[in-house]
Write a protein that holds these residues in place. Structure first.
Motif, PDB file in Angstrom:
ATOM      1  N   THR A 128       0.833  -1.204   0.000  1.00  8.17           N
ATOM      2  CA  THR A 128       0.000   0.000   0.000  1.00  8.17           C
ATOM      3  C   THR A 128       0.866   1.253   0.000  1.00  8.17           C
ATOM      4  O   THR A 128       0.570   2.238  -0.706  1.00  8.17           O
ATOM      5  CB  THR A 128      -0.939  -0.005   1.223  1.00  8.17           C
ATOM      6  N   ILE A 129       1.951   1.249   0.787  1.00  7.81           N
ATOM      7  CA  ILE A 129       2.881   2.393   0.786  1.00  7.81           C
ATOM      8  C   ILE A 129       3.487   2.565  -0.612  1.00  7.81           C
ATOM      9  O   ILE A 129       3.551   3.687  -1.153  1.00  7.81           O
ATOM     10  CB  ILE A 129       3.997   2.187   1.819  1.00  7.81           C
ATOM     11  N   HIS A 130       3.940   1.458  -1.195  1.00  6.19           N
ATOM     12  CA  HIS A 130       4.524   1.522  -2.544  1.00  6.19           C
ATOM     13  C   HIS A 130       3.512   2.070  -3.546  1.00  6.19           C
ATOM     14  O   HIS A 130       3.830   2.970  -4.347  1.00  6.19           O
ATOM     15  CB  HIS A 130       4.988   0.127  -2.960  1.00  6.19           C
ATOM     16  N   GLU A 131       2.290   1.543  -3.490  1.00  4.31           N
ATOM     17  CA  GLU A 131       1.253   1.957  -4.433  1.00  4.31           C
ATOM     18  C   GLU A 131       0.907   3.436  -4.272  1.00  4.31           C
ATOM     19  O   GLU A 131       0.722   4.157  -5.252  1.00  4.31           O
ATOM     20  CB  GLU A 131      -0.003   1.108  -4.211  1.00  4.31           C
TER      21      GLU A 131
ATOM     22  N   ALA B 291      18.741  -3.011   3.243  1.00  2.00           N
ATOM     23  CA  ALA B 291      19.027  -4.173   2.403  1.00  2.00           C
ATOM     24  C   ALA B 291      18.491  -4.014   0.985  1.00  2.00           C
ATOM     25  O   ALA B 291      19.084  -4.526   0.033  1.00  2.00           O
ATOM     26  CB  ALA B 291      18.434  -5.428   3.039  1.00  2.00           C
ATOM     27  N   LEU B 292      17.367  -3.275   0.846  1.00  2.00           N
ATOM     28  CA  LEU B 292      16.722  -3.142  -0.468  1.00  2.00           C
ATOM     29  C   LEU B 292      16.416  -1.669  -0.756  1.00  2.00           C
ATOM     30  O   LEU B 292      15.255  -1.271  -0.855  1.00  2.00           O
ATOM     31  CB  LEU B 292      15.426  -3.965  -0.513  1.00  2.00           C
ATOM     32  N   PRO B 293      17.417  -0.842  -0.917  1.00  2.00           N
ATOM     33  CA  PRO B 293      17.187   0.600  -1.061  1.00  2.00           C
ATOM     34  C   PRO B 293      16.413   0.978  -2.312  1.00  2.00           C
ATOM     35  O   PRO B 293      15.715   1.995  -2.318  1.00  2.00           O
ATOM     36  CB  PRO B 293      18.608   1.179  -1.097  1.00  2.00           C
ATOM     37  N   GLN B 294      16.493   0.180  -3.369  1.00  2.00           N
ATOM     38  CA  GLN B 294      15.761   0.497  -4.584  1.00  2.00           C
ATOM     39  C   GLN B 294      14.295   0.076  -4.478  1.00  2.00           C
ATOM     40  O   GLN B 294      13.392   0.794  -4.929  1.00  2.00           O
ATOM     41  CB  GLN B 294      16.402  -0.220  -5.793  1.00  2.00           C
ATOM     42  N   LEU B 295      14.059  -1.053  -3.854  1.00  2.00           N
ATOM     43  CA  LEU B 295      12.704  -1.586  -3.737  1.00  2.00           C
ATOM     44  C   LEU B 295      11.935  -0.949  -2.593  1.00  2.00           C
ATOM     45  O   LEU B 295      10.728  -0.684  -2.704  1.00  2.00           O
ATOM     46  CB  LEU B 295      12.759  -3.108  -3.538  1.00  2.00           C
ATOM     47  N   VAL B 296      12.647  -0.677  -1.485  1.00  5.75           N
ATOM     48  CA  VAL B 296      12.013  -0.139  -0.278  1.00  5.75           C
ATOM     49  C   VAL B 296      12.804   1.088   0.189  1.00  5.75           C
ATOM     50  O   VAL B 296      13.483   1.055   1.220  1.00  5.75           O
ATOM     51  CB  VAL B 296      11.955  -1.205   0.839  1.00  5.75           C
ATOM     52  N   PRO B 297      12.752   2.196  -0.538  1.00 14.72           N
ATOM     53  CA  PRO B 297      13.571   3.359  -0.194  1.00 14.72           C
ATOM     54  C   PRO B 297      13.163   3.980   1.144  1.00 14.72           C
ATOM     55  O   PRO B 297      11.959   4.118   1.435  1.00 14.72           O
ATOM     56  CB  PRO B 297      13.303   4.326  -1.356  1.00 14.72           C
ATOM     57  N   ALA B 298      14.149   4.353   1.926  1.00 14.47           N
ATOM     58  CA  ALA B 298      13.889   4.887   3.265  1.00 14.47           C
ATOM     59  C   ALA B 298      13.106   6.189   3.223  1.00 14.47           C
ATOM     60  O   ALA B 298      12.319   6.473   4.135  1.00 14.47           O
ATOM     61  CB  ALA B 298      15.218   5.089   4.002  1.00 14.47           C
ATOM     62  N   ARG B 299      13.280   6.990   2.187  1.00 15.27           N
ATOM     63  CA  ARG B 299      12.570   8.281   2.101  1.00 15.27           C
ATOM     64  C   ARG B 299      11.069   8.090   1.917  1.00 15.27           C
ATOM     65  O   ARG B 299      10.279   8.977   2.237  1.00 15.27           O
ATOM     66  CB  ARG B 299      13.137   9.110   0.949  1.00 15.27           C
ATOM     67  N   VAL B 300      10.670   6.923   1.422  1.00 19.43           N
ATOM     68  CA  VAL B 300       9.252   6.621   1.208  1.00 19.43           C
ATOM     69  C   VAL B 300       8.683   5.819   2.366  1.00 19.43           C
ATOM     70  O   VAL B 300       7.594   6.110   2.868  1.00 19.43           O
ATOM     71  CB  VAL B 300       9.053   5.845  -0.119  1.00 19.43           C
ATOM     72  N   PHE B 301       9.422   4.838   2.815  1.00 17.10           N
ATOM     73  CA  PHE B 301       8.904   3.920   3.836  1.00 17.10           C
ATOM     74  C   PHE B 301       9.233   4.443   5.231  1.00 17.10           C
ATOM     75  O   PHE B 301      10.057   3.878   5.961  1.00 17.10           O
ATOM     76  CB  PHE B 301       9.455   2.509   3.598  1.00 17.10           C
ATOM     77  N   THR B 302       8.564   5.518   5.596  1.00 17.09           N
ATOM     78  CA  THR B 302       8.751   6.150   6.893  1.00 17.09           C
ATOM     79  C   THR B 302       7.686   5.654   7.878  1.00 17.09           C
ATOM     80  O   THR B 302       6.713   4.990   7.491  1.00 17.09           O
ATOM     81  CB  THR B 302       8.614   7.673   6.762  1.00 17.09           C
TER      82      THR B 302
END
Length: 531
Positions: free
Chosen positions: A222-225, A288-299
């Motif tokens: 949901t965060i990614h979407e 571990a997965l900066p491209q798939l789960v970037p820290a700037r988005v997954f806060t």
């Protein structure tokens, strides 16, 4: 057309036996022969259809309603708003099935009862039940989402509208009658956890990280979407509020205001679970997965938002193949909650099409706000999942734990009697008018407070009524003292707090919640005193 209306027996239902006991005691039945005049005479049809409602109220009792149900009061009147809606809905469906689409005075009588129910529940101010929900939601994003959903097959008569106070909701663009479909949502628009698992992003995450459960995957997806401008569901994500303001995000002052309530402990557990789950994932996952789960988005803020999306917007739906899934359903979220709502039943997808059809139970005028019942939710549930509460919520309950006296010389006999009556020591009191004190609670207290004279001269079985005047007096005094103790543990919120503009909205809601709990206890104590 057949000669009777028959309500099917489902002996696999865990509540079947309990309902059957009540039906038998009241000399009610599943099969009801149709009087000859009812097929042609409107007056006879109305009398016959009305006679079915008490039976349907019993057949639609849920677990909580069964617990509070008093056979002495019977099912001649409303048991609860949820139950009344379910009884009317089954009545409409059963009579319609009998008529097979043909004109019928009985169908008209059933529709008339639904209109009558709608008239009795109409309130002057349609907004009063959610004036404290999060405001300033954009009508424009709602309209854009409706246009997007329509382009993908959704169909209905709902329009987005902003009401006084900034609250967004939905109105109907034509008069709606009972049993009219107000919204059809194609199965392709339903967002569920299996969709997240099957997505390209979901598969990439599951390939890289082992052991991600479906709930966690749905939140992360949901965060990614939400942050993907090319998402198929972008208009839906954009239509959701930027903040939900549920109690999951409450801070210290609001939590302190809940002191003395059971909600505080349960809310802290829920908050801790969400925070612990986030801490177990981040920052390790982003590192571990900066491209798939970037820290700037997954806060943390994005994570809490996604959790609240599923808490507040997911509907539990049964699919045609029998599987049950929690789904986010575009358009449905436009409708605000009300105890006496227009739309109640929406748990099954249409068998023929696999789509979701929402039907009105109560009539709704053109341009009037249309409400959806989110379920028989207590104020604790509403605050935790949706961020608002209702005054005098009929679904509020308070747990009551009784204790046996081990030093009582009659303790073994009382324990045996409680076991024979299938009575435990954990009970509830409730906020439903005329049904504050459940028979099982009173029966348990009657047994616990029996003395030697009661054992020798019992006038009535404990579940059927008072076993003696002195015993009943002790029951009321003991329960009154117990509830007074609970009331004393809930400090009265400061009267000046409601007037302070500086207090956070969540603190005001916490104060309102405590006050509603105190009001419920005071009402029950007054009921005890009058009894």
């Amino acid at each position: 057309m057949g000669d009777s209306i028959t309500f099917q027996k489902d002996e696999t239902d865990p509540l079947y036996a309990a309902r059957q006991v009540l039906l038998t005691a009241a000399d009610m039945h599943h099969q009801h022969p149709i009087p000859p005049d009812a097929r042609t005479c409107p007056r006879s049809a109305d009398e016959f259809v009305r006679s079915l409602l008490p039976v349907l109220r019993v057949l639609n009792l849920n677990q909580e309603e069964l617990y509070f149900f008093d056979p002495k009061l019977g099912a001649g009147e409303c048991v609860s708003p949820r139950n009344e809606a379910a009884a009317h809905a089954q009545l409409l469906a059963s009579v319609g099935k009998y008529a097979k689409g043909e004109p019928s005075p009985m169908v008209e009588a059933a529709l008339g009862l639904c209109r009558e129910l709608g008239s009795s529940r109409r309130r002057p101010d349609a907004q009063e039940e959610r004036m404290d929900s999060s405001g300033a939601e954009s009508q424009a994003t709602g309209e854009a989402m409706l246009e997007w959903a329509s382009s993908r097959g959704a169909d209905g008569c709902l329009k987005a509208r902003t009401f006084p106070g900034g609250l967004r909701g939905a109105v109907v663009d034509r008069p709606v009658e009972p049993n009219d479909v107000v919204l059809r949502v194609p199965k392709e628009l339903l967002i569920h956890k299996e969709l997240a698992r099957a997505s390209e992003w979901g598969q990439a995450l599951l390939t890289a990280v082992a052991g991600v459960d479906d709930d966690t995957l749905a939140v992360l997806w949901t965060i990614h979407e939400r942050n993907d401008p090319d998402s198929t569901y972008a208009p839906f994500w954009a239509s959701l509020p930027p903040r939900f303001d549920t109690a999951l995000g409450w801070s210290g002052p609001a939590l302190a205001a809940l002191g003395g309530t059971l909600m505080l402990d349960e809310l802290l557990q829920a908050q801790r679970h969400v925070k612990d789950t986030f801490a177990a994932l981040f920052p390790k996952l982003s590192d571990a997965l900066p491209q798939l789960v970037p820290a700037r988005v997954f806060t943390w803020e994005q994570y809490l938002w996604a959790v609240e999306v599923w808490y507040s917007n997911a509907l539990t739906l049964m699919f045609p193949d029998g599987t049950i899934r929690d789904c986010l359903v575009p358009v449905v979220g436009l409708m605000n909650h009300k105890v006496h709502a227009h739309v109640y039943s929406y748990s099954r997808l249409d068998v023929a099409t696999g789509n979701l059809h929402l039907r009105c139970l109560l009539p709704c005028d053109k341009g009037e706000q249309i409400f959806l019942a989110y379920g028989p939710a207590s104020n604790q549930k509403l605050l935790t999942s949706y961020g608002f509460m209702l005054e005098d919520n009929p679904y509020d309950v308070l747990p009551i734990s009784l204790a046996a006296d081990d030093d009582d010389p009659f303790a073994p006999q009382k324990a045996a009697l409680l076991q024979a009556l299938d009575l435990g020591l954990d009970h509830f009191v409730g906020n439903m008018p005329q049904r504050h004190l459940p028979p099982r609670l009173l029966a348990c207290l009657r047994v616990l407070l029996m003395d030697e004279q009661d054992f020798e001269n019992t006038q009535c079985a404990p579940l059927d009524g008072p076993i003696g005047p002195q015993n009943e007096k002790r029951v009321h005094e003991s329960l009154g003292a117990l509830l007074e103790g609970v009331l004393q543990e809930m400090p009265e919120p400061s009267p000046s707090s409601d007037c302070s503009e500086e207090l956070l909205r969540e603190v005001l809601l916490a104060h309102r919640y405590v006050r509603s709990q105190r009001d419920m206890l005071s009402k029950i104590l007054a009921h005890l005193q009058s009894a």
